[in-house]
Every structure is written in C-alpha cells, then in structure tokens.
Design an enzyme around this catalytic site. Structure first.
Site, PDB file in Angstrom:
ATOM      1  N   THR B  37      55.807  23.692 -10.724  1.00 60.72           N
ATOM      2  CA  THR B  37      56.149  24.204  -9.394  1.00 60.72           C
ATOM      3  C   THR B  37      55.975  23.108  -8.351  1.00 60.72           C
ATOM      4  O   THR B  37      56.757  23.004  -7.401  1.00 60.72           O
ATOM      5  CB  THR B  37      55.300  25.444  -9.069  1.00 60.72           C
ATOM      6  N   LYS B 157      46.136  27.681  -8.631  1.00 62.02           N
ATOM      7  CA  LYS B 157      46.150  28.961  -9.327  1.00 62.02           C
ATOM      8  C   LYS B 157      45.142  29.939  -8.730  1.00 62.02           C
ATOM      9  O   LYS B 157      45.397  31.121  -8.596  1.00 62.02           O
ATOM     10  CB  LYS B 157      45.870  28.770 -10.829  1.00 62.02           C
ATOM     11  N   ARG B 240      53.316   6.884  16.938  1.00 65.28           N
ATOM     12  CA  ARG B 240      54.273   6.021  17.630  1.00 65.28           C
ATOM     13  C   ARG B 240      53.557   4.786  18.140  1.00 65.28           C
ATOM     14  O   ARG B 240      52.319   4.716  18.166  1.00 65.28           O
ATOM     15  CB  ARG B 240      54.887   6.795  18.798  1.00 65.28           C
ATOM     16  N   HIS B 241      54.341   3.822  18.561  1.00 65.25           N
ATOM     17  CA  HIS B 241      53.802   2.654  19.252  1.00 65.25           C
ATOM     18  C   HIS B 241      53.056   3.136  20.500  1.00 65.25           C
ATOM     19  O   HIS B 241      53.241   4.276  20.947  1.00 65.25           O
ATOM     20  CB  HIS B 241      54.971   1.766  19.680  1.00 65.25           C
ATOM     21  N   ASN B 247      59.073   3.224  28.574  1.00 60.87           N
ATOM     22  CA  ASN B 247      58.623   4.626  28.547  1.00 60.87           C
ATOM     23  C   ASN B 247      58.239   5.046  29.956  1.00 60.87           C
ATOM     24  O   ASN B 247      58.607   6.106  30.440  1.00 60.87           O
ATOM     25  CB  ASN B 247      57.378   4.801  27.663  1.00 60.87           C
ATOM     26  N   ARG B 290      57.318  -3.199  20.547  1.00 61.46           N
ATOM     27  CA  ARG B 290      56.235  -2.291  20.881  1.00 61.46           C
ATOM     28  C   ARG B 290      55.420  -1.836  19.676  1.00 61.46           C
ATOM     29  O   ARG B 290      54.202  -1.612  19.800  1.00 61.46           O
ATOM     30  CB  ARG B 290      56.748  -1.091  21.687  1.00 61.46           C
ATOM     31  N   GLU B 310      63.829   2.226  16.102  1.00 63.75           N
ATOM     32  CA  GLU B 310      64.193   3.477  16.769  1.00 63.75           C
ATOM     33  C   GLU B 310      65.697   3.727  16.705  1.00 63.75           C
ATOM     34  O   GLU B 310      66.487   2.790  16.519  1.00 63.75           O
ATOM     35  CB  GLU B 310      63.710   3.444  18.231  1.00 63.75           C
ATOM     36  N   HIS B 375      58.547   5.200  15.942  1.00 61.97           N
ATOM     37  CA  HIS B 375      59.138   5.629  17.211  1.00 61.97           C
ATOM     38  C   HIS B 375      59.412   7.122  17.177  1.00 61.97           C
ATOM     39  O   HIS B 375      59.383   7.739  16.126  1.00 61.97           O
ATOM     40  CB  HIS B 375      60.450   4.872  17.444  1.00 61.97           C
TER      41      HIS B 375
END
Lengths: 515, 453
Positions: B37, B157, B240-241, B247, B290, B310, B375
């Site tokens: 499974t 189980k 992320r950076h 930004n 970055r 990115e 990113h």
C-alpha cells in the site's frame, strides 16, 4: 569532489565560474558524484562493447566525462597480427601473459583518466568472466576510491549471438584476412575458450554485496543489485530503455514556412506554398518506405503540425520539440538583430552553443529540454520526427556523437530527410532531399571570430561532450622485456597487499586472473 | 496533476510524453506488511503529479466496507469459506471500479492493491485485463527481514480500523497470524514460470530488483521511480530565500539580492539548522542570487540546481501587480482564471514548472536529509508533490517568506511542521480574487494584492 561544494562558499567571480564549469557537469545528476568504474562482464559477442559505447555516448551527452577502455584494442596493439582462436586458450602461457599485460595497461590508463584527466566515469570493456579478475578490479577500485558498478550481459540465444558475430566480429581487424565462414568458426571457438572458466555474477551468494545490473537476453529481463548512487540509477534507467531491434529514425524539419521565406527567426507561422508541397512529398516518401508501425512526432508549432497533417497518419505533439526560443529576437531577420542588438549578435557568433537569446534560450537549454525525447527515441522503433533547425541539430548531435561546439553548425536544410539507422557500434546516415525548393536558413560559423575561453558558460549548466577517442596507441612498456621486473608503485596498486614482493606479476593467483 | 484536464492545443493526443494509448493496470503482489500500500500510494501520487491520471484501488478497503466489523485473523484462514467468498467478491467489485475508471472516466493507470499471492488470482486479473484492453504490470514486494515487517506493522497496521478496539499486543499477534494465513499458498512471481509477464520484483526494500519485460514508456518510468524510493527515516526541509530587495518593492521575479531582513533570516536559518542537529544534511539552492546568498550564510557546502530557479514571468518580470494590471489587464485576468496552466507571455506556467522539477523530485526521493532553499512558485510545486495537492490548489499553497516547512514521511503520507523563524518579511501571497472576468475593474483585480513599499 568536495571541491565543488567548497566553491559554493567562495564569492562568485568569473574565475570560479570557469572553474565551476569543470565541476558543473556533476550538478545535472544532482550530486557530487564519486568517480565510477563501470566493469563489463560477459562472454564474447554478448554486446558488451555495444553497451559500453552507447552508454558512454549517453553519459557524455548529459555532461559526464566518460571514456571506454577496451582491452581488445590494447591486445591488438600488442599483438599486431592475430593468428587464431588458440591465442585465447587458457593454457597458452605466452598469450596469457600478454593478455594480462593488456588488462593492466588498460587499468593504468583508467586510473590516469579518472585521477589526472578530469574523467568521471571509465568503462572497462573486457570479458571479466572470472571471479579472480573481478576481485582484482574491486581491489583496484578500493585502493583508488572508485565506485565499481558491474554490467553483465547474459545471452544464450544462438540467433542473437550469430547476428552479433556477423555484425561486428567478422569485419573486425582480427579477421581482415579471413572469409566470413572461417571468421565465424574461429570466433565461436574463441567463445568456448572463455566459457569453460566463466563464473557469472551470483546475486545470492558470492556477489550479493556488489553493485551491478545483469542484462538478460538483450533486455528481456534485468536483475539490479544494490544501486549506490544517482549515476548508477541513471545508468540502469538508460540500459533498460535501449534495445537492439533494427529500426530507423527519420529526422526532418517542417516544410518551408512563411517566416522562413522572409528570412525571419522563430515565430509560429504556417507553411508557404513550397512548404505544403514538401509535406505532400513527405507523405509519399513515408509511404514508399513501407514501414511497420511508424510513430510520427511533431512540436506544438503550427508549421510542424501542418507538415504532419499532410501525412494523414496519427501523430503526437511534443512541447519539448518546439524550436529554440529567440526571446527578444523572435521574428526578426538576422539583419535586424545585427542592427538592433549588435553586441548580442557578436556574442552569438563567438559562442553559439552557450549563447542565450535575451529572454530566450540557448542550445544548451535545448539539450536539457530534449533529453526525455531522446530517451523515448531510444525506446521506440521506427520514428519520424518533424521538428526545427536548432532542435534537429541537437538530436543529430546526440545520435552522431557530435560535440557542443559542432552542434549549432550541423547542416539541417529544409525539405531534406535524414534517415539514421543504427549499425554495429554507430549510426548510418542517409540524406534524402525531397526535391522541393526552399530557402537556405543555414548560417555558417563566421571566419573572423575570436575564440577565447567562453564567457557565456553558465554556472552549473551542462555541456554535452563527445565520446573521447579510445587510446589508439596504448603504452605497452616493452613487451620484449622480461615479465619479472621492478614493481613500481603504480603497479603495486593493482595488486593486493599480500602480493607486494617482486615477481608478483607471475604469482599463481594473479596469473589466473587473466585467463 | 489531478484535476489538470488537457489544455487546448493537445487535442486528443498526449502532448508531453509518448504514453501508450492502452491504459495500464498495475497489480501489487506480496504478503501482508510488505509495503504494497505504501508503494501503491506513493506511485499514484507521483504519476498524478507528472500528469498521468492514476487511482489506487485497495481491496482491503472494499472488504472493510463489506464486513463492517473485523473480528480476527480467522476471517483470512484458507478454509474459511464464507471469508473466501466475501474476499473474492470484494476483489471483483474493485476490478469493476477499475474498469470504470480506465474506460469511462479517462483514467490512464489503475493500481490494484491487494496481496494477489496466488497464481490463480493473478490469472483472473490477467484475463480481466485482456478482455478490457488493459496492459498489466506486476509490482511484487518480497521481504523476510523481521525488523522491517515489525516496523511496518507498528506504523500502519496498528492504527488501521481493523484494530481499533485492540491493544498493541493483541493487534500484533493477530496480524502475524493473518500473515501466516497467506504464507502457505503464496506463489511468488517466478523468473521461469512467469517469464512472459511484465513485472518488477522488489527484494528487501530495494536492495535488489528483478525486472522482466518492460513493455512501454510508462512501465519504464514506473520502474525507474520504484528503484529510486526508499524508506529510510529522514526529513525534507523546504523554505524560500530570505526576503529580497524586489520582494520589498512588491515586484515579481528578477534576480535581486537579499534585503537586510533577508540577511537576518539567513542567519536565523543557520541557527535553526544547527539546532536541529541533522545527520548528513544536503543543502540545495537555485542559481539565483537570493537563494545562493541565503545558503552562503549557512557556512556549509551546498549545490545549485538550475531547475530550482523561480518561475519565469516572461514579459511581467520585475513588474508590480499594479503594473501588470495596467499593461496587461487581459493576461492578468486569464491568469486568475487558470493559474496552474496559465503561461506568462515569453515565460512559464506552473505546469511547465512541474515538468522542470521532475528530476529534482526524483533526486529528493533518492536522498535522505535535504534542505531546499528555493522560491515561492517552485516551493508550491514541491509541496504539492509531497502533500498530494491538486492542480487547482497548487498555485495557492501558502509558502511564506522566513518560514521553514519540515516534511517527514510517515505511514502513507507526510507529516508537516511549519517553523516560523521570527524575522519579519513582506507578504507575497496573492489570493484568487472573486472576480476573474476579463471585463473586471482594476480595483477588483488588485483587491488581493499584498502590501508593499
């Protein structure tokens, strides 16, 4: 190998960029890979050399410097004239010594390639059919820090074997003075010489801790044991996708497009009148070839789809086959580019393989993009790929073992079909012009171009390499000299610790290694 | 991706990979607690992620539906006629649903997850497949290592609905007896007897594999995937950076360096990593400034992957959302309508990203402890793979700056721990606005744009 990781710590300046290039090939496979020694195992005529060469081509293509060391070639250098299969009898003492020397010479060159020449993978192509021989190689690997991966080819189908002998043995230098029947006969007796001492890899007991793949009956079945790292898993994946069925690969470009006629790059225009004529001619050509189960692939661009439509057969579209993206230069003529982006234009001529159009792609990007297509082409049988100039150059470079440098200048004219047929260890190429006129879109490499170190090489990107030439003149230190001689440090590494005394070269344990 | 229906220009043909036109039925084989499974679910998740509609059919589930209350291992005894009848019916019901999925619902691969330990059962399945034009590929898991089996039982189980009313000892004892019920009639796939079947035999959790007659591309991809996964305990850290200069300005894409707060985050990340005391941690970054600057602060070796770069916003690179709305209002709306498939002009789509990231995923499977500094869009794709998110959900997964997600594979899925490193940063997450119509007003389009300088 640790130096790649350390370089990440330093400031990224141009110098380390260039140095990084040397290491960069390792990145695509994701890990600072160890040096790997691939060891072929199997009776003669089991496809070891075929596998060695194809695998080497593939690894070089994905940027991993790889080279084949074929012991047979060393033997042919040492013994200029092959007489008969008796040479391979295990009781032929003189011959045994020579063969042992050849193997040692090849291993010495392997060591040199991996430690001095920036090689990453060496393929040791020989029968390696006894445990003693393989144990010796394992020791050699352990002492030098090489990962060892065995590829064994096991096949008892007499048809396959006879076919192999006809394809590659009968025409080999050993048999240049024989007729086919005699050659076939002699070779079969040669195989018998090995068969008596053949100890196949034993996954249950003796060899259960080794890393290997056993290829059974030309790929019908595989036994894979203890894959150690990414490169081995990539190798296994590749081996499971190749086959030896006879087939042909047809490569051509779309019919002439309207943008072609205007001398413009890229875009997504439709076919010109002549382009449509070509599509019709292509349909006829395909019918004439009378192929069983032809797969037809196109890109997702109009001109290649329109070409396929004329064939009136099912076809599949691959985004990965789209033409190189010329970014800001899309749909310009070369003159426009030269006028508007003179620096870019010059840079591209300087290094066409690495050059990436602003906001576009480079040939290098193409290589990466096209890898799944190549893998699928290996799996398939008859395929017709209707693509584009740069993409076709890429595919051609892979199949014809061309370098990154040559790739952007390969000639792929419109309205011409290239038929590739795998043959022996390579590919036969037939160029078929369908006699429909078209413009010429090929730009040769300009004469006056400063070729310095490339400043366009991107950090951690991959450069396809060509398979290196095998050592033509393997250095065989004086076969005329007595076998017992000073054991130099280099030779010591080939012997286990217990055999460090003079005369180790003829010690019983070792001489039986090279049966 | 699940839910990612075919895009406009593919017509009826598969665009990316040469898939067989024939649907494939994967059949697991093996005693209980051999990881069938686990393999089924992982494989299903992987295939869906690479855009192959796949579904698993676990016969145990059907049995639980049928026999509401599990009493004991005796149900599985080979001489329990009633039990046998029910189990056979369940298998047939599952196969029926398989047929529906593959024939009527556009499924391409179905994973039939059951023990299938007898040749007779496998024959039935093969006939079923032949009648319906499906290819069959067996995946057998063979393992005799008692530690591995015991660990399986504990992990998956004990918590199963079957043992909801038992204590640990009782559950383990009963399960071991259950395994015994199958052992006597177990006929493993055999190199000789089954030489015409297509299968992979996984021995001792991947120490060795036997692969027979791989028929086509999808089977070769499946084999490659199975040979790269493992069950060694490990954790994957995604972040992320640090916050970048672009930004702060609310601009997308570009290749700027870290802001002051971003640099602070990098230091905090270093401390965090050290405190976690991770064995043999690998650190990966993209090739953009970055992420590299963030990794540099860790003071450990790291590897750069171009594939982790990115998403390429094409003509929208370095624009603010307000500027995108101004210059390309239609594109902006189209993106909101189908963010997964939408491709920036001269740029990429999330769909492209997934394709680009496949080798990274494969290598993540091979590795053990890894920290991936990447990113926003890339991290969403990776997260969607590990957490089995659909194409619809993927582009809106929350991946905030300065927060590390620690993923630890557990039972059949992945445990996620979100660790915020307490260094302020701008919010770069833009939710889907309610009005995605091309005719909408600019205010409506910009409603969900996060604040920036």
């Amino acid at each position: 190998i640790a130096c790649l990781c350390e370089k990440g710590n330093k400031q990224n300046d141009l110098f380390s960029d260039i140095q990084n290039l040397q290491m960069s090939s390792k990145i695509l496979v994701g890990k600072c890979s160890n040096l790997t020694l691939i060891v072929m195992v199997g009776l003669p005529a089991r496809g070891k050399t075929y596998i060695s060469r194809k695998l080497t081509r593939y690894l070089n293509w994905i940027g991993i410097p790889t080279k084949v060391f074929n012991v047979g070639e060393y033997r042919r250098e040492a013994v200029k004239h092959y007489s008969a299969y008796d040479f391979f009898k295990s009781d032929n003492e003189d011959a045994v010594k020579i063969r042992q020397q050849c193997a040692l010479a090849a291993l010495r060159d392997v060591k040199n390639y991996l430690t001095e020449e920036e090689g990453q993978v060496a393929v040791f192509d020989a029968t390696n059919t006894t445990r003693e021989r393989r144990d010796m190689i394992l020791e050699f690997g352990a002492e030098n820090g090489f990962e060892i991966f065995f590829i064994e080819s096991v096949c008892d189908d007499p048809n396959v074997i006879a076919c192999n002998i006809l394809e590659v043995k009968v025409s080999c230098p050993d048999y240049q003075d024989c007729n086919k029947t005699d050659a076939m006969d002699d070779f079969k007796k040669r195989i018998e010489c090995y068969r008596m001492n053949y100890q196949p890899l034993d996954p249950d007991q003796y060899d259960k801790n080794l890393s290997f793949i056993k290829v059974i009956d030309v790929g019908r079945r595989f036994l894979v044991n203890r894959i150690q790292d990414h490169i081995q898993s990539r190798i296994v994946y590749y081996l499971m996708n190749i086959h030896v069925q006879p087939r042909s690969i047809y490569l051509c470009r779309h019919g002439e497009s309207q943008q072609n006629m205007q001398g413009r790059l890229g875009g997504d225009s439709g076919l010109s009148t002549r382009g449509r004529k070509f599509a019709g001619a292509l349909a006829e050509f395909v019918e004439e070839q009378n192929l069983k189960d032809l797969k037809v692939w196109t890109s997702q661009m109009r001109r290649s789809i329109q070409t396929a439509e004329a064939l009136n057969v099912p076809y599949e579209q691959w985004k990965a086959l789209n033409e190189i993206d010329a970014g800001l230069c899309e749909e310009m003529t070369y003159e426009d580019v030269r006028e508007r982006f003179p620096e870019e234009f010059a840079l591209r001529d300087q290094d066409k393989y690495y050059y990436r159009y602003p906001s576009g792609e480079s040939y290098q990007d193409l290589v990466q993009r096209v890898e799944p297509v190549i893998m699928e082409m290996e799996r398939q049988e008859n395929v017709l790929v209707i693509c584009h100039q740069a993409v076709m150059r890429c595919l051609l470079a892979y199949f014809l073992d061309k370098s990154a440098d040559e790739m952007p200048y390969l000639k792929c004219p419109l309205h011409t079909v290239l038929k590739l047929t795998p043959v022996a260890y390579g590919c036969k190429v037939e160029s078929i012009s369908l006699n429909v006129d078209a413009v010429n879109t090929h730009r040769d490499r300009p004469e006056e171009v400063k070729r310095g170190p490339s400043i366009l090489i991107r950090r951690n990107s991959v450069t396809p390499l060509t398979s290196p030439e095998p050592n033509k003149k393997p250095r065989m230190e004086g076969l005329d000299d007595p076998i017992i001689r000073e054991v130099t440090p280099a030779q010591l590494t080939l012997c286990s610790a217990s055999h460090t005394t003079l005369g180790c070269l003829i010690c019983p344990a070792l001489s039986s290694c090279f049966s | 991706m699940r839910g990612a229906s075919r895009s406009k220009n593919t017509q009826d043909l598969d665009k990316r990979v040469c898939m067989t036109n024939c649907p494939t039925l994967i059949v697991t084989v093996g005693l209980p607690a051999r990881g069938k499974t686990y393999i089924s679910k992982k494989l299903t998740r992987y295939l869906n992620w690479i855009d192959v509609p796949t579904k698993e059919f676990n016969v145990g589930q059907y049995r639980r539906e049928c026999v509401k209350i599990y009493k004991s291992f005796e149900f599985f005894q080979p001489d329990n006629e009633e039990g046998l009848k029910i189990r056979k019916q369940c298998a047939l019901a599952a196969l029926n649903d398989v047929r529906q999925f593959l024939t009527d619902e556009g499924g391409q691969v179905a994973v039939f997850d059951a023990t299938n330990t007898t040749r007779e059962r496998r024959e039935t399945i093969i006939r079923f497949a032949e009648q319906n034009g499906f290819k069959v590929f067996f995946v057998e898991s063979v393992c005799e290592d008692p530690d591995v089996i015991a660990e399986n039982i504990v992990q998956v189980k004990l918590g199963s609905p079957d043992y909801i009313h038992c204590n640990t000892e009782e559950a383990v004892a009963d399960f071991m007896k259950r395994i015994k019920c199958y052992e006597n009639s177990y006929q493993p796939l055999d190199e000789e007897l089954d030489r015409d079947l297509s299968f992979i035999k996984i021995i001792d959790v991947g120490r060795r594999y036997l692969v027979n007659r791989v028929q086509d591309h999808i089977q070769s991809r499946i084999v490659y995937y199975l040979m790269n996964i493992h069950i060694t305990p490990r954790s994957i850290y995604l972040c992320r950076h640090g916050e970048s200069d672009l930004n702060i300005k609310g601009r997308i894409g570009g290749d700027s360096g870290l802001s002051a707060r971003g640099k602070e985050f990098a230091k905090a990340l270093r401390q965090f990593i050290q405190s976690q005391n991770i064995r043999d941690l690998k650190v990966w970054t993209s090739q953009m400034k970055r992420t590299i600057q963030t990794a540099e602060a860790l003071g450990v070796p790291y590897e750069q992957w171009k594939a982790l770069n990115e998403i390429d916003a094409g003509v929208c690179e370095e624009l603010m959302y307000e500027e995108i709305q101004q210059r390309y209002p239609q594109e902006f709306a189209l993106r909101d309508q189908d963010k997964y498939r939408y491709r920036y002009p001269k740029g990429e789509s999330y769909e492209d990203l997934v394709q680009r990231l496949e080798p990274v995923i494969m290598e993540l499977e091979r590795q053990e402890n890894v920290l991936v500094i990447c990113h926003q869009a890339v991290m969403r794709c990776l997260l969607a793979y590990f957490l089995d998110k659909t194409a619809e959900e993927l582009p809106y997964l929350k991946c905030t700056l300065h927060t590390v997600l620690k993923l630890t594979p557990m039972a059949y899925g992945c445990k996620v721990e979100s660790v915020c490193l307490n260094v302020d940063a701008v919010n770069t997450h833009r939710d889907r606005p309610s009005n995605v119509d091309v005719s909408r007003l600019p205010e409506e389009a910009l409603l969900t744009v996060p604040d920036h300088h």
